[in-house]
Design a protein around this motif. Sequence first.
Motif, PDB file in Angstrom:
ATOM      1  N   ILE A 232       0.855  -1.200   0.000  1.00  0.00           N
ATOM      2  CA  ILE A 232       0.000   0.000   0.000  1.00  0.00           C
ATOM      3  C   ILE A 232       0.891   1.251   0.000  1.00  0.00           C
ATOM      4  O   ILE A 232       0.525   2.291  -0.557  1.00  0.00           O
ATOM      5  CB  ILE A 232      -0.961  -0.004   1.220  1.00  0.00           C
ATOM      6  CG1 ILE A 232      -1.972  -1.145   1.070  1.00  0.00           C
ATOM      7  CG2 ILE A 232      -1.690   1.337   1.352  1.00  0.00           C
ATOM      8  CD1 ILE A 232      -2.867  -1.340   2.278  1.00  0.00           C
ATOM      9  N   ALA A 233       2.099   1.128   0.594  1.00  0.00           N
ATOM     10  CA  ALA A 233       3.032   2.260   0.621  1.00  0.00           C
ATOM     11  C   ALA A 233       3.494   2.642  -0.770  1.00  0.00           C
ATOM     12  O   ALA A 233       3.925   3.767  -0.997  1.00  0.00           O
ATOM     13  CB  ALA A 233       4.248   1.921   1.496  1.00  0.00           C
ATOM     14  N   PHE A 234       3.422   1.720  -1.734  1.00  0.00           N
ATOM     15  CA  PHE A 234       3.953   1.977  -3.073  1.00  0.00           C
ATOM     16  C   PHE A 234       2.870   1.960  -4.150  1.00  0.00           C
ATOM     17  O   PHE A 234       3.133   2.296  -5.298  1.00  0.00           O
ATOM     18  CB  PHE A 234       5.044   0.941  -3.405  1.00  0.00           C
ATOM     19  CG  PHE A 234       6.077   0.837  -2.315  1.00  0.00           C
ATOM     20  CD1 PHE A 234       7.042   1.808  -2.181  1.00  0.00           C
ATOM     21  CD2 PHE A 234       6.038  -0.197  -1.406  1.00  0.00           C
ATOM     22  CE1 PHE A 234       7.985   1.735  -1.158  1.00  0.00           C
ATOM     23  CE2 PHE A 234       6.971  -0.285  -0.383  1.00  0.00           C
ATOM     24  CZ  PHE A 234       7.951   0.691  -0.254  1.00  0.00           C
ATOM     25  N   LEU A 235       1.670   1.542  -3.765  1.00  0.00           N
ATOM     26  CA  LEU A 235       0.490   1.551  -4.627  1.00  0.00           C
ATOM     27  C   LEU A 235       0.708   1.099  -6.076  1.00  0.00           C
ATOM     28  O   LEU A 235       0.424   1.870  -7.008  1.00  0.00           O
ATOM     29  CB  LEU A 235      -0.147   2.953  -4.616  1.00  0.00           C
ATOM     30  CG  LEU A 235      -0.912   3.300  -3.343  1.00  0.00           C
ATOM     31  CD1 LEU A 235      -1.492   4.699  -3.443  1.00  0.00           C
ATOM     32  CD2 LEU A 235      -2.033   2.298  -3.066  1.00  0.00           C
TER      33      LEU A 235
ATOM     34  N   GLY B 259      17.848   2.568  -2.391  1.00  0.00           N
ATOM     35  CA  GLY B 259      18.484   1.677  -3.362  1.00  0.00           C
ATOM     36  C   GLY B 259      18.017   0.238  -3.277  1.00  0.00           C
ATOM     37  O   GLY B 259      18.327  -0.572  -4.128  1.00  0.00           O
ATOM     38  N   LEU B 260      17.278  -0.085  -2.218  1.00  0.00           N
ATOM     39  CA  LEU B 260      16.876  -1.473  -1.999  1.00  0.00           C
ATOM     40  C   LEU B 260      15.460  -1.723  -2.476  1.00  0.00           C
ATOM     41  O   LEU B 260      14.687  -0.811  -2.681  1.00  0.00           O
ATOM     42  CB  LEU B 260      16.909  -1.789  -0.500  1.00  0.00           C
ATOM     43  CG  LEU B 260      18.271  -2.082   0.112  1.00  0.00           C
ATOM     44  CD1 LEU B 260      18.085  -2.190   1.611  1.00  0.00           C
ATOM     45  CD2 LEU B 260      18.846  -3.358  -0.449  1.00  0.00           C
ATOM     46  N   GLY B 261      15.168  -3.000  -2.621  1.00  0.00           N
ATOM     47  CA  GLY B 261      13.780  -3.387  -2.845  1.00  0.00           C
ATOM     48  C   GLY B 261      13.158  -2.708  -4.029  1.00  0.00           C
ATOM     49  O   GLY B 261      13.658  -2.784  -5.136  1.00  0.00           O
ATOM     50  N   VAL B 262      12.076  -2.025  -3.809  1.00  0.00           N
ATOM     51  CA  VAL B 262      11.287  -1.464  -4.897  1.00  0.00           C
ATOM     52  C   VAL B 262      12.119  -0.504  -5.751  1.00  0.00           C
ATOM     53  O   VAL B 262      12.669   0.468  -5.252  1.00  0.00           O
ATOM     54  CB  VAL B 262      10.063  -0.711  -4.334  1.00  0.00           C
ATOM     55  CG1 VAL B 262       9.205  -0.188  -5.451  1.00  0.00           C
ATOM     56  CG2 VAL B 262       9.277  -1.629  -3.420  1.00  0.00           C
ATOM     57  N   GLY B 263      12.192  -0.798  -7.020  1.00  0.00           N
ATOM     58  CA  GLY B 263      12.946   0.044  -7.929  1.00  0.00           C
ATOM     59  C   GLY B 263      14.451  -0.054  -7.723  1.00  0.00           C
ATOM     60  O   GLY B 263      15.200   0.791  -8.192  1.00  0.00           O
TER      61      GLY B 263
ATOM     62  N   ALA C 119      11.294   2.937   5.352  1.00  0.00           N
ATOM     63  CA  ALA C 119      12.507   2.215   4.949  1.00  0.00           C
ATOM     64  C   ALA C 119      12.875   2.561   3.509  1.00  0.00           C
ATOM     65  O   ALA C 119      14.053   2.714   3.181  1.00  0.00           O
ATOM     66  CB  ALA C 119      12.287   0.714   5.096  1.00  0.00           C
ATOM     67  N   ALA C 120      11.856   2.713   2.658  1.00  0.00           N
ATOM     68  CA  ALA C 120      12.119   3.054   1.253  1.00  0.00           C
ATOM     69  C   ALA C 120      12.693   4.468   1.121  1.00  0.00           C
ATOM     70  O   ALA C 120      13.506   4.740   0.243  1.00  0.00           O
ATOM     71  CB  ALA C 120      10.835   2.931   0.435  1.00  0.00           C
TER      72      ALA C 120
END
Lengths: 157, 144
Positions: free
Chosen positions: A120-123, B70-74, B64-65
């Motif tokens: 949900i934080a990144f939708l 640089g981690l995880g998403v993207g 955290a993002a």
Amino acid sequence: MKRTLSLPYLAVAGLSGLLFGAGLYISQMVDPLKVLRFLDFGAIPEGGWDPSLGFVMVTAIGFMLIGLRVAGRRAAPLFDVKFHNPEFTHIDTPLVLGAVLFGVGWGMSGLCPGPAITLIAFLPENLWIFLGMTFVGSFIGHYVQKALVARAQAVRT
Amino acid sequence: MEAFSPVPALIGGAFIGAASALLWVGNGRIAGISGIFGQLLPPAQTVVWRILFLVAMVAGGFIAAMLVPGLGVGGPGGLSAEMIGEPWWIAVAGLLVGLGTKIGNGCTSGHGVCGLARFSLRSLVAVLVFFGVAIITVAVTGVV
């Protein structure tokens, strides 16, 4: 005031949730493709398998073992009157059936409940379809499970 | 294997384990996400802490993002947080995850982390089954 509405109780729940969500992001469990690459054992022969997420279990279980050790010396948790141990302890049909259904859903989507909610934080597009249907499934599953447990008890008696 | 990332996995796992340990020592609750989520439905009890936990979990991922972008998403290795498949595929998968975790009383966190740490045979069976079935599903559907 109710115990579960006390400030320390809610602070523990909030802090635990924060750490949990951060851990899901840092480990990259929130990435459905990463999860599918971990589950893709068929890619082992050609060297395309990504075993990274197996390492998540190592430290997660390690820290939980420490928590259980600490809790084991106490009669009750810090902010409640008793430990809420799991309701069921035996291996039965609902357990196996549920695990099979969940396994199919996890393998199709690369998402289990924790990462799905944290996303949900990144939708990402279509996330709400997944979460809405998980809620529906959970609602139906409640009655399926009740029926299965009742039938098992009827057979036993 | 440019995407191999054991160190973030170990660190993330430590966060998840610490979160689970904290919830157990502090409140005597199992950090099983499907349970925390699923028991928001009627006959729901103790709703407030469950909602707080889930909202904090989303916030934890977000913070955290921000801190380690640089981690995880993207992040490296071409990883993303995109959902996989057509809307109907996502709907079926979501329904099965909800059904399965409710009927089987747990998911990757409840059975996988807490259950295994407790040496629960019930959880071990659940983990072996859902892992095995998920691996077969990926092999059969070939989405990757």
